[in-house]
Design a protein around this motif. Structure first.
Motif, short mmCIF file in Angstrom:
data_model
loop_
_atom_site.label_atom_id
_atom_site.label_comp_id
_atom_site.label_asym_id
_atom_site.label_seq_id
_atom_site.Cartn_x
_atom_site.Cartn_y
_atom_site.Cartn_z
N TYR B 44 0.84 -1.19 0.00
CA TYR B 44 0.00 0.00 0.00
C TYR B 44 0.88 1.25 0.00
N PRO B 45 0.37 2.31 -0.59
CA PRO B 45 1.18 3.54 -0.61
C PRO B 45 1.33 4.16 0.78
N GLU B 46 0.33 3.97 1.63
CA GLU B 46 0.41 4.55 2.96
C GLU B 46 1.32 3.69 3.84
N PRO B 47 1.98 4.27 4.80
CA PRO B 47 2.86 3.46 5.65
C PRO B 47 2.08 2.55 6.60
N SER B 48 2.57 1.34 6.74
CA SER B 48 2.01 0.40 7.71
C SER B 48 3.18 -0.16 8.50
N PHE B 49 3.10 -0.04 9.80
CA PHE B 49 4.17 -0.58 10.64
C PHE B 49 3.62 -0.91 12.02
N MET B 50 4.44 -1.55 12.81
CA MET B 50 4.00 -1.97 14.14
C MET B 50 5.07 -1.64 15.16
N PHE B 74 -1.94 0.81 10.35
CA PHE B 74 -2.23 0.17 9.07
C PHE B 74 -2.70 1.22 8.08
N ARG B 75 -2.03 1.32 7.01
CA ARG B 75 -2.33 2.29 5.95
C ARG B 75 -2.48 3.69 6.53
N GLY B 76 -1.51 4.04 7.34
CA GLY B 76 -1.48 5.41 7.86
C GLY B 76 -2.48 5.69 8.95
N LYS B 77 -3.15 4.64 9.44
CA LYS B 77 -4.16 4.83 10.48
C LYS B 77 -3.76 3.99 11.68
#
Lengths: 212, 195
Positions: B44-50, B74-77
């Protein structure tokens, strides 16, 4: 051509192996020659990938909707059927119970009448039996009495011939006067053969002589 | 435990990286406070991280797994609840973010989301044969005939869900139909009549 060795070596019936031609059975491990082979990934172009993704997503959405629709319909139908059937079943059960009670009463009445009749018959039979028994007993008693009376009569008749102390002398005289010789034989016709020569006193003498 | 030279055997995967235990087990304090990324979410273009919050090791029978609680973006949220990772912790798909890149990644999360607001429809039209079947079926069973031959769509519930489902009476922005729909890549359908 299949050599005989393959038949000897195989560990599973031929039928199962023949299910799919030229295939290894699933429970056998990967062949040695194929162990480190890395299958080539299918190359899918970006266009195709996107289109396939869209189509598949579309399909899954449609199928989910259809499945949900039918699932809900099934639940609805089941609930209506259950509610209807529960009312129906209650009513049916009550009807059935009433019917059963009526039949049971009828049977009970029938059995009661039958029992009364049977008891009457049994009572009559028992009375009859008792009467017969009493009669038989009376008869037996009467017979026994008669028998006893007869015996008494007979004994009484005999009684006259008994030798009493009064008649003793007379009887002795009579016996001496009429000696009876029992020394005779009887043949089958009842004819008696009297002893001809031997008087009784001779016997007596012999006996006494032998005793001496 | 892990060798530098990796020899792949068998089928290929989309995964790229290490298992979670391989990352977490070699870090100081089991990597609490560090950022990890799953490579499948990098599409996805939006950042996803944990961000790792808590780590619990597992018994020896589950040596490839580890129980990790993370704050998930997830997806910038950022999701409101802490997520537990256990079932998927064995997948060799995790990547540790170096400390010097963490600030960049965190800064890339913006308040407004780049993806447009998509409102999913609540209902979908029935397929043509099913319409006829339903009409006949309801007539046969003595039920009232449906006026609108539509059925509700069910969506998978997930905290990762980005697109929301329309409220009753709301106009959805996308439409699902029973047909083929609008092709994503029309070049594949050249010379094919779509209607």
């Amino acid at each position: 051509m299949i050599s005989q060795n393959t038949f000897l070596k195989r560990s599973w019936p031929m039928l199962i192996q023949c299910a799919e031609a030229h295939r290894k059975p699933r429970w056998l491990p990967v062949a040695k020659s194929k162990l480190y082979r890395i299958p080539k990934r299918p190359e899918v172009s970006e266009e195709e990938r996107l289109e396939l993704l869209r189509v598949n997503n579309n399909y899954k959405t449609q199928m989910r909707a259809i499945r949900r629709f039918y699932h809900e319909e099934m639940i609805k139908e089941k609930s209506t059927r259950d509610s209807a059937s529960s009312e129906m079943s209650l009513r049916l059960e009550a009807d059935e119970w009433e019917r059963c009670v009526i039949i049971n009463d009828k049977w009970n009445a029938q059995v009661a009448t039958e029992r009364e009749e049977r008891r009457k018959i049994q009572l009559a039979e028992m009375e009859e039996l008792a009467l017969a028994k009493m009669e038989a007993k009376d008869k037996e008693l009467k017979e026994r009495l008669e028998k006893a009376a007869e015996e008494v009569r007979r004994q009484k008749a005999l009684c006259e011939t008994f030798i009493t102390p009064d008649k003793l002398e007379e009887a002795i005289d009579y016996a001496l006067a009429n000696p009876i010789d029992y020394n005779y034989a009887i043949d089958l016709h009842g004819k008696t053969y009297l002893g001809t020569t031997t008087p009784t006193n001779v016997h007596k003498d012999e006996k006494t002589s032998t005793a001496v | 435990m892990t060798t530098k030279v990796i020899k792949y055997v068998g089928r290929t995967t989309h995964f790229k990286g290490k298992t979670l235990w391989e990352i977490v087990g070699s870090l100081k304090n089991l990597g609490i406070g560090r950022l990890i990324v799953r490579s499948v979410f990098e599409r996805y273009p939006e950042p996803s991280f944990m961000k790792i919050v808590k780590v619990e090791t597992c018994p020896d029978e589950e040596r490839r797994r580890v129980r990790v609680w993370v704050e998930k973006t997830f997806r910038g949220k950022k999701l409101p609840n802490v997520t537990e990772i256990y079932r998927t912790s064995y997948k060799p798909d995790y990547r540790l973010i170096p400390k010097n890149e963490e600030s960049k990644l965190l800064a890339s999360v913006t308040e407004e989301h780049s993806f447009s607001e998509v409102v999913l429809p609540r209902t979908i039209e029935m397929p043509p044969l099913m319409k006829k079947f339903i009409v006949k079926d309801h007539e046969k069973k003595g039920l009232e005939v449906m006026k609108e031959l539509v059925m509700p769509i069910s969506y998978n519930q997930s905290p990762n869900r980005v697109n929301r489902v329309a409220q009753p009476g709301e106009q959805p922005t996308v439409e699902f139909t029973m047909g083929l729909g609008k092709p994503a890549s029309p070049s594949l359908y050249e010379g094919v009549p779509l209607k």
